[in-house]
Structure formats: C-alpha cells, structure tokens
Design a protein around this motif. Structure first.
Motif, PDB file in Angstrom:
ATOM      1  N   THR A 146     -57.095 -95.113  32.411  1.00  0.00           N
ATOM      2  CA  THR A 146     -56.364 -96.179  33.073  1.00  0.00           C
ATOM      3  C   THR A 146     -54.709 -95.687  32.885  1.00  0.00           C
ATOM      4  N   THR A 147     -54.496 -95.289  31.791  1.00  0.00           N
ATOM      5  CA  THR A 147     -52.968 -94.929  31.514  1.00  0.00           C
ATOM      6  C   THR A 147     -52.949 -93.658  32.455  1.00  0.00           C
ATOM      7  N   ALA A 148     -53.736 -92.612  32.460  1.00  0.00           N
ATOM      8  CA  ALA A 148     -53.588 -91.160  32.982  1.00  0.00           C
ATOM      9  C   ALA A 148     -53.226 -91.674  34.620  1.00  0.00           C
ATOM     10  N   ALA A 149     -54.052 -92.400  35.042  1.00  0.00           N
ATOM     11  CA  ALA A 149     -53.902 -93.129  36.450  1.00  0.00           C
ATOM     12  C   ALA A 149     -52.481 -93.724  36.771  1.00  0.00           C
ATOM     13  N   LEU A 150     -52.202 -94.470  35.666  1.00  0.00           N
ATOM     14  CA  LEU A 150     -50.889 -95.270  35.793  1.00  0.00           C
ATOM     15  C   LEU A 150     -49.810 -94.075  35.950  1.00  0.00           C
ATOM     16  N   GLY A 151     -49.705 -93.266  35.218  1.00  0.00           N
ATOM     17  CA  GLY A 151     -48.761 -92.075  35.085  1.00  0.00           C
ATOM     18  C   GLY A 151     -48.827 -91.429  36.390  1.00  0.00           C
ATOM     19  N   GLU A 152     -49.809 -91.163  36.984  1.00  0.00           N
ATOM     20  CA  GLU A 152     -49.928 -90.488  38.290  1.00  0.00           C
ATOM     21  C   GLU A 152     -49.366 -91.284  39.281  1.00  0.00           C
ATOM     22  N   ALA A 153     -49.624 -92.393  39.274  1.00  0.00           N
ATOM     23  CA  ALA A 153     -49.028 -93.587  40.312  1.00  0.00           C
ATOM     24  C   ALA A 153     -47.586 -93.584  40.386  1.00  0.00           C
ATOM     25  N   PHE A 154     -46.723 -93.217  39.247  1.00  0.00           N
ATOM     26  CA  PHE A 154     -45.325 -93.377  39.362  1.00  0.00           C
ATOM     27  C   PHE A 154     -44.979 -92.145  39.648  1.00  0.00           C
ATOM     28  N   PHE A 155     -45.729 -90.795  39.408  1.00  0.00           N
ATOM     29  CA  PHE A 155     -45.324 -89.684  40.027  1.00  0.00           C
ATOM     30  C   PHE A 155     -45.434 -89.720  41.812  1.00  0.00           C
ATOM     31  N   ALA A 156     -46.678 -90.583  42.179  1.00  0.00           N
ATOM     32  CA  ALA A 156     -46.630 -90.785  43.540  1.00  0.00           C
ATOM     33  C   ALA A 156     -45.639 -91.612  44.222  1.00  0.00           C
ATOM     34  N   VAL A 157     -44.793 -92.525  43.537  1.00  0.00           N
ATOM     35  CA  VAL A 157     -43.916 -93.214  44.176  1.00  0.00           C
ATOM     36  C   VAL A 157     -42.611 -92.042  43.967  1.00  0.00           C
ATOM     37  N   GLY A 158     -42.426 -91.328  43.027  1.00  0.00           N
ATOM     38  CA  GLY A 158     -41.589 -90.446  43.032  1.00  0.00           C
ATOM     39  C   GLY A 158     -41.623 -89.495  44.087  1.00  0.00           C
ATOM     40  N   PHE A 159     -42.715 -89.118  44.303  1.00  0.00           N
ATOM     41  CA  PHE A 159     -42.966 -88.149  45.524  1.00  0.00           C
ATOM     42  C   PHE A 159     -42.440 -88.921  46.773  1.00  0.00           C
ATOM     43  N   ALA A 160     -42.975 -90.069  47.027  1.00  0.00           N
ATOM     44  CA  ALA A 160     -42.383 -90.769  48.257  1.00  0.00           C
ATOM     45  C   ALA A 160     -41.054 -90.835  48.469  1.00  0.00           C
ATOM     46  N   ALA A 161     -40.509 -91.317  47.343  1.00  0.00           N
ATOM     47  CA  ALA A 161     -38.833 -91.319  47.534  1.00  0.00           C
ATOM     48  C   ALA A 161     -38.376 -89.873  47.761  1.00  0.00           C
ATOM     49  N   ALA A 162     -38.754 -88.965  47.030  1.00  0.00           N
ATOM     50  CA  ALA A 162     -38.147 -87.646  47.442  1.00  0.00           C
ATOM     51  C   ALA A 162     -38.567 -86.971  48.732  1.00  0.00           C
ATOM     52  N   LEU A 163     -39.758 -87.199  49.283  1.00  0.00           N
ATOM     53  CA  LEU A 163     -39.988 -86.931  50.553  1.00  0.00           C
ATOM     54  C   LEU A 163     -39.121 -87.496  51.703  1.00  0.00           C
ATOM     55  N   MET A 164     -38.806 -88.959  51.187  1.00  0.00           N
ATOM     56  CA  MET A 164     -37.805 -89.496  52.051  1.00  0.00           C
ATOM     57  C   MET A 164     -36.325 -88.930  51.985  1.00  0.00           C
ATOM     58  N   GLN A 165     -35.954 -88.577  50.894  1.00  0.00           N
ATOM     59  CA  GLN A 165     -34.820 -87.820  50.638  1.00  0.00           C
ATOM     60  C   GLN A 165     -34.698 -86.457  51.413  1.00  0.00           C
ATOM     61  N   LEU A 166     -35.683 -85.836  51.425  1.00  0.00           N
ATOM     62  CA  LEU A 166     -35.367 -84.470  51.800  1.00  0.00           C
ATOM     63  C   LEU A 166     -35.473 -84.491  53.596  1.00  0.00           C
ATOM     64  N   ILE A 167     -36.331 -85.555  54.039  1.00  0.00           N
ATOM     65  CA  ILE A 167     -36.301 -85.907  55.671  1.00  0.00           C
ATOM     66  C   ILE A 167     -34.810 -86.415  55.924  1.00  0.00           C
ATOM     67  N   ARG A 168     -34.151 -87.182  55.072  1.00  0.00           N
ATOM     68  CA  ARG A 168     -32.914 -87.970  55.219  1.00  0.00           C
ATOM     69  C   ARG A 168     -31.719 -86.815  55.459  1.00  0.00           C
ATOM     70  N   VAL A 169     -32.021 -85.627  54.430  1.00  0.00           N
ATOM     71  CA  VAL A 169     -30.681 -84.714  54.499  1.00  0.00           C
ATOM     72  C   VAL A 169     -30.782 -83.698  55.199  1.00  0.00           C
ATOM     73  N   VAL A 170     -32.045 -83.196  55.844  1.00  0.00           N
ATOM     74  CA  VAL A 170     -32.360 -81.947  56.326  1.00  0.00           C
ATOM     75  C   VAL A 170     -31.396 -82.008  57.747  1.00  0.00           C
ATOM     76  N   ASP A 171     -30.860 -80.955  58.161  1.00  0.00           N
ATOM     77  CA  ASP A 171     -29.757 -80.928  58.985  1.00  0.00           C
ATOM     78  C   ASP A 171     -30.339 -79.955  60.074  1.00  0.00           C
ATOM     79  N   TYR A 172     -30.969 -80.623  61.372  1.00  0.00           N
ATOM     80  CA  TYR A 172     -31.367 -79.874  62.561  1.00  0.00           C
ATOM     81  C   TYR A 172     -30.355 -79.191  63.307  1.00  0.00           C
ATOM     82  N   THR A 173     -29.303 -79.595  63.069  1.00  0.00           N
ATOM     83  CA  THR A 173     -28.135 -78.642  63.977  1.00  0.00           C
ATOM     84  C   THR A 173     -27.824 -77.237  63.324  1.00  0.00           C
TER      85      THR A 173
END
Length: 419
Positions: A146-173
């Motif tokens: 349970t504790t290992a999975a909970l730690g991985e769960a917070f990594f997953a939320v960090g991943f989601a926010a980081a992916l949003m950040q990358l999509i937000r800042v990429v410059d297609y021009t």
C-alpha cells in the motif's frame, strides 16, 4: 450478502463515475472557448462538477476495496488485477490531495485518463479472489504494497502535471532543430499514452469477439542439484498469435484475416510468466495504438499536442511545474518507505534475507535512485522548466516498467503478480 459481487458492482460504478468526471474536466478545458460565460467561470463550473464526480468515484472505489477485502478474507493487493485497481485508487487519492492544495481545475483532464487506463488495464486480468501464497500471507503485505503504491500514485500525478507543462510550453512556430526536437518528443509522449489505449481497444475487441488460440508449451528448469525438470502447460491467447510461446506446439489456432499460424516464436531470453503471450499483447498494442493515432491525426490534420495546446494557454507553466515537483516530493519518501525499507523487512521475514537482487527489487532501487537524482538536480543544480518536466515524465515510465515490464522480461520471486 455476497460481498465480492457487491464489490464488483461498486468497481463498475467507480469506473463510470471516473469517465463522467473526465468528460466534465474535458468540457472545462475544451469548451471554454465556445461558452457564453467568462472562461474562468466556465472552467470553475465544470471543474467543480468534475471534481465532485472524481470524489464520488473514489468513494465507490474505496467501497470496492474494503468489501472485496472483507469478502475475500485478505487485502486485495495480491495479484495484478488487485494491485492495479489499488494503484488507480491511490492515484485518485493523490489527485484529490494535490487538487485541494493547488485548486487547479484542469489537472483532472490529464490525471483522470491515467486512472481510467489503469482501471481498464486491471480489468484484463482475472478478477476472481485467489488464495494467498505463503510468502504473501503476512501483515507486512498490507504495509509494503500500500505504501509503495501510494508513492507511485503521487509520481503519477507529478507525471500528469509535467506532461501538461510540456504541451503548454512547446512552440510549434519554431523550425530549428531544437524546436522540432521538442515538438517530436512531446508528441511521442502522447503516442505512448495512445498505445496504452490501443492495448485496451485490441484486448476488449478480440475478447468481445470470442477469439482464442491455444498452445502447449514445455518449460525446462534446472534445480540446485543440476537435475532438469520439465513442465508442460497450455497457454491461451485472446489476441491473434503473432508471437507463439517459446518451445511450444499449436493446440488450436483461430484464423484471422488469412493468418493461420504465428509469424515467429518468442525469444528464449524472455523469462517472465507467459512471456510469449505478453510479448504478443505488446505487439498488438503498438499496432492498435499506431492505427488509432493515425486516425486521430487524419481527423485533426496536425499533431495531437498542437490540438491540446490552445486549451492550456490560461495555465501558468510555473504552476504546473510546482504541482509536479510537490507531488514527487510527497511521493518520494512514501515510496522509499514502502518499496525499499518495508519491502526489505518483509523480505527478511518471508525469505530470510533483506535483499536478494530479485528483478523487481532491482528496479524498485532504480526507481528510487532516479527520483533521488530528479530531486537533487532540481534543488541543487537548478534544473527547472522543461528539463525538470522531462525528468518527471521519464521517471513515471521507469515506474511503469517496474510494475509491468519486469514481469514480461525476467522471471523472479515477484512473478506471481503477473498471473
């Protein structure tokens, strides 16, 4: 009352509530441009509805967890079905905590699909309650997993926010090499997610059609005394066999679009449980994912990230980076306790040694070291912005390989989790 059946119904309710929640978050992100309301009012309205749906889904998911525990007689984390459902529930808990801290209504548009994919992935595995093997029948199972999975769960939320950040800042021009490289890898990250969706499409489509092929595989092992032991078992495929099990013969083969035999056999060095069948599933996932991605590109006529980006312009990339960093900072000590310290205590009790270089143990250590480097580079070396975001995205890929890939490539003491 049959508590196991009741838990299954609660699980279905949770899944549909998660889907409804994601739709609300998607409307909050994509519909604000066509709303008569102010954009921020539109986001807050649908975001609040989506968050309420996510909380309701999590409560239903929690009901599933405890009723299955009560009905099955042990904590439901002993196989891949149970562990992945628990991981999805833990990710939702982590999302709820992070949302309450930062009040970012749009994070759910990226966190909920991840939960839905994991829940759907769990549904691929047998859902029957299985008796615990002796090594798992200990209270440290509850603490370690349970504790290992909970730690991985917070990594997953960090991943989601980081992916949003990358999509937000990429410059297609940009047309220079650095700009094109950023565009390519951002799009590739989305392709990986679409391949996971392709896996679900392929599995449920062929399963719904009732597809089945069967092979008889002989496995030879050498014991400590040098004596060879042979075991023959049947391996059932629910996807057309592109790859047959190593050292096997065909029992039955259901033809598919003219294919009446496998294209090749699984390599001998794949030692995981049912490695040939899993490799076949990976190949079909890539095929289905690429076809799905091609269809989306035909409809959009531009990269998928370029379609999503205009809907994220109101978000501050620094806020997303802060969410990603804080999520990983919360998850890291929890994961360290669960996946390393508590795991070693349990290993001493179960196998009379703290560390044995089992593949899952090694990759848990790799995950720990990776996120240690992430935190060091961000705090001591000033790695922020896109560099920090990429580290968070790659880190979660390491987590997923630890959870899934190790069972495919290498056999070990944790291979029971792949059954």
């Amino acid at each position: 009352m049959n508590w196991v059946d009741f838990s299954s119904n609660a699980f279905v309710v949770a899944f549909y509530l998660y889907c409804a929640s994601f739709i609300c978050f998607a409307i909050a992100v994509g519909g604000k441009r066509w709303s008569n309301r102010k954009p921020e009012d539109h986001v807050n309205r649908w975001g609040k509805i989506g968050f309420a749906g996510a909380v309701a889904g999590w409560i239903a998911h929690l009901t599933f967890f405890f009723t299955r525990w009560y009905g099955g007689g042990h904590i439901p984390t002993s196989n891949m079905y149970e562990f992945m459902t628990f991981l999805a529930m833990a990710i939702m808990f982590a999302f709820i905590v992070v949302h309450l801290i930062y009040r970012n209504m749009l994070l759910g548009a990226f966190a909920l699909p991840l939960v839905i994919i994991i829940v759907s992935y769990a549904s691929v595995f047998p859902s029957e309650v299985q008796p615990l093997i002796p090594a798992l029948n200990h209270y440290w199972l509850k603490i370690h997993v349970t504790t290992a999975a909970l730690g991985e769960a917070f990594f997953a939320v960090g991943f989601a926010a980081a992916l949003m950040q990358l999509i937000r800042v990429v410059d297609y021009t940009r047309k220079d090499k650095a700009g094109k490289r950023a565009q390519f890898w951002t799009e590739f990250s989305l392709v990986v997610i679409i391949v996971l969706i392709g896996f679900l499409v392929a599995v449920f489509s062929f399963r719904g059609a009732g597809y089945e092929s069967v092979f008889r595989q002989e496995t030879i092992t050498i014991d400590a005394n040098g004596i060879a032991n042979s075991e023959v078992k049947e391996v059932k495929y629910s996807l057309p066999p592109i790859v047959a099990p190593y050292n096997s013969e065909t029992v039955s083969f259901q033809s598919f679009i003219g294919m009446d035999k496998q294209l090749f056999d699984s390599p001998s060095w794949l030692k995981g449980v049912n490695a040939g069948r899993k490799l076949n599933t990976v190949i079909w996932s890539v095929i289905a994912g690429l076809v799905l991605y091609g269809l989306l590109r035909l409809l959009a006529r531009k990269p998928i990230a370029a379609v999503i980006q205009p809907h994220l312009t109101d978000i501050d990339p620094e806020d997303l980076e802060e969410i990603s960093y804080r999520s990983i900072a919360i998850g890291f000590p929890v994961f360290t306790l669960g996946a390393l310290i508590f795991a070693m205590i349990w290993a001493e009790i179960a196998w009379s040694r703290f560390w044995g270089w089992d593949p899952k143990e090694v990759w848990a250590l790799v995950t720990f070291l990776y996120y240690s480097v992430y935190l060091h580079l961000r705090l001591s070396r000033g790695w922020q912005g896109t560099r920090s975001a990429w580290l968070a995205v790659i880190g979660f890929l390491v987590v997923m390989f630890t959870l899934i890939g190790v069972n495919l490539v290498i056999a070990g003491l944790h291979s029971y989790a792949g059954v």
